[in-house]
Scaffold this motif. Sequence first.
Motif, PDB file in Angstrom:
ATOM      1  N   ARG A  11       0.830  -1.209   0.000  1.00 43.10           N
ATOM      2  CA  ARG A  11       0.000   0.000   0.000  1.00 43.10           C
ATOM      3  C   ARG A  11       0.860   1.253   0.000  1.00 43.10           C
ATOM      4  NH1 ARG A  11      -3.890   2.725  -2.042  1.00 43.10           N
ATOM      5  NH2 ARG A  11      -4.909   4.180  -0.608  1.00 43.10           N
ATOM      6  N   ALA A  12       1.957   1.202   0.754  1.00 46.99           N
ATOM      7  CA  ALA A  12       2.873   2.340   0.803  1.00 46.99           C
ATOM      8  C   ALA A  12       3.457   2.624  -0.576  1.00 46.99           C
ATOM      9  CB  ALA A  12       3.992   2.076   1.811  1.00 46.99           C
ATOM     10  N   LYS A  20       2.230  10.625  -3.236  1.00 46.88           N
ATOM     11  CA  LYS A  20       2.171  10.995  -1.832  1.00 46.88           C
ATOM     12  C   LYS A  20       3.571  11.175  -1.243  1.00 46.88           C
ATOM     13  CE  LYS A  20      -2.335  10.657  -1.510  1.00 46.88           C
ATOM     14  NZ  LYS A  20      -3.186  11.847  -1.241  1.00 46.88           N
ATOM     15  N   THR A  21       3.681  12.073  -0.262  1.00 45.59           N
ATOM     16  CA  THR A  21       4.937  12.275   0.449  1.00 45.59           C
ATOM     17  C   THR A  21       5.068  11.249   1.575  1.00 45.59           C
ATOM     18  OG1 THR A  21       3.966  13.801   2.048  1.00 45.59           O
ATOM     19  CG2 THR A  21       4.775  14.745  -0.022  1.00 45.59           C
ATOM     20  N   TYR A  22       6.276  11.176   2.145  1.00 47.13           N
ATOM     21  CA  TYR A  22       6.486  10.269   3.274  1.00 47.13           C
ATOM     22  C   TYR A  22       5.500  10.574   4.404  1.00 47.13           C
ATOM     23  CZ  TYR A  22      10.927   8.404   1.451  1.00 47.13           C
ATOM     24  OH  TYR A  22      11.877   7.753   0.710  1.00 47.13           O
ATOM     25  N   ASP A  23       5.354  11.843   4.735  1.00 50.13           N
ATOM     26  CA  ASP A  23       4.480  12.214   5.847  1.00 50.13           C
ATOM     27  C   ASP A  23       3.032  11.825   5.573  1.00 50.13           C
ATOM     28  OD1 ASP A  23       6.589  13.238   7.296  1.00 50.13           O
ATOM     29  OD2 ASP A  23       6.304  15.296   6.568  1.00 50.13           O
ATOM     30  N   GLU A  24       2.591  11.977   4.333  1.00 49.52           N
ATOM     31  CA  GLU A  24       1.220  11.609   3.988  1.00 49.52           C
ATOM     32  C   GLU A  24       1.009  10.097   4.085  1.00 49.52           C
ATOM     33  OE1 GLU A  24      -0.013  15.182   0.869  1.00 49.52           O
ATOM     34  OE2 GLU A  24       1.132  13.462   0.133  1.00 49.52           O
ATOM     35  N   ILE A  25       2.028   9.331   3.675  1.00 53.20           N
ATOM     36  CA  ILE A  25       1.927   7.864   3.765  1.00 53.20           C
ATOM     37  C   ILE A  25       1.915   7.421   5.224  1.00 53.20           C
ATOM     38  CG2 ILE A  25       3.070   5.687   3.200  1.00 53.20           C
ATOM     39  CD1 ILE A  25       4.210   7.088   0.702  1.00 53.20           C
ATOM     40  N   ALA A  27       0.902   9.136   7.764  1.00 53.52           N
ATOM     41  CA  ALA A  27      -0.384   9.514   8.370  1.00 53.52           C
ATOM     42  C   ALA A  27      -1.495   8.541   7.979  1.00 53.52           C
ATOM     43  CB  ALA A  27      -0.748  10.938   7.945  1.00 53.52           C
ATOM     44  N   GLU A  28      -1.455   8.047   6.750  1.00 50.45           N
ATOM     45  CA  GLU A  28      -2.520   7.158   6.295  1.00 50.45           C
ATOM     46  C   GLU A  28      -2.352   5.737   6.817  1.00 50.45           C
ATOM     47  OE1 GLU A  28      -4.450   5.504   2.102  1.00 50.45           O
ATOM     48  OE2 GLU A  28      -3.712   7.558   2.267  1.00 50.45           O
ATOM     49  N   LEU A  29      -1.111   5.255   6.895  1.00 51.81           N
ATOM     50  CA  LEU A  29      -0.898   3.857   7.281  1.00 51.81           C
ATOM     51  C   LEU A  29      -0.587   3.680   8.757  1.00 51.81           C
ATOM     52  CD1 LEU A  29       1.219   2.564   4.238  1.00 51.81           C
ATOM     53  CD2 LEU A  29      -1.261   2.554   4.559  1.00 51.81           C
TER      54      LEU A  29
END
Length: 238
Positions: A11-12, A20-25, A27-29
Amino acid sequence: MVQAKPELKARARELRQAGKTYDEIVAELGVAKSSVSLWVRDLPAPKPSVARARMMAEARWGPYRHERDLARERTVAQAAAELGRLSPRDLFVVGVALYWAEGTKSKSYRFSESVTFVNSDPDMIKVYLAWLGLLEVAPARLRFSVMIHESADVSAAERFWADLVGREVADFGKTTLKRHNPKTVRKNVGAAYRGCLVVRVLQGADLYRRIEGWWSGIVCGVREPETGDRVQDPSRVD
């Protein structure tokens, strides 16, 4: 948790490929940033979106533009205060120069002694009308009309100019519509675009001759200042 990591990794990688940025990933996972970095390190960094690029640019340059705008406003306000209220002679000279720059003039190839002023700047129109008032040109001698591109809001423009000069739209002459060329990229578009106002003075031949003479007098009256006459700030010239 160990069994879930392959799904999280997959998913990442999907999210990273989606921009997506690292921070967005993270936050989501809900995983550690170090894990995300390890899972997607072979993927190219996403190009910033237009919105993100604008946000980054604003964060960087916004404070600078704000200070620049404040400095500009201070300079403009200070300069306006230095000028102060115009005397009748000030307005007279300004009006002559304004007309000779923006008004219609007789040419060797087209003789005409009409007094017609065309401009899109409402403040220019206000100054010009104030000048005509100083010259005691009767309002009954003034005729108004609008020139505007046919693709604009013609009715709104007519109302705007009529309100500005204190007349009714019905009192205006026929509006001149400029044909719209789709191939031409114009900047004068949008709600702020109101075309130009045409101001004609009836029976203006004598006035035109005087304007021409006044302008000639201004040109002849200009002299090169001597060394002792030069100043750094034009607002301090007596």
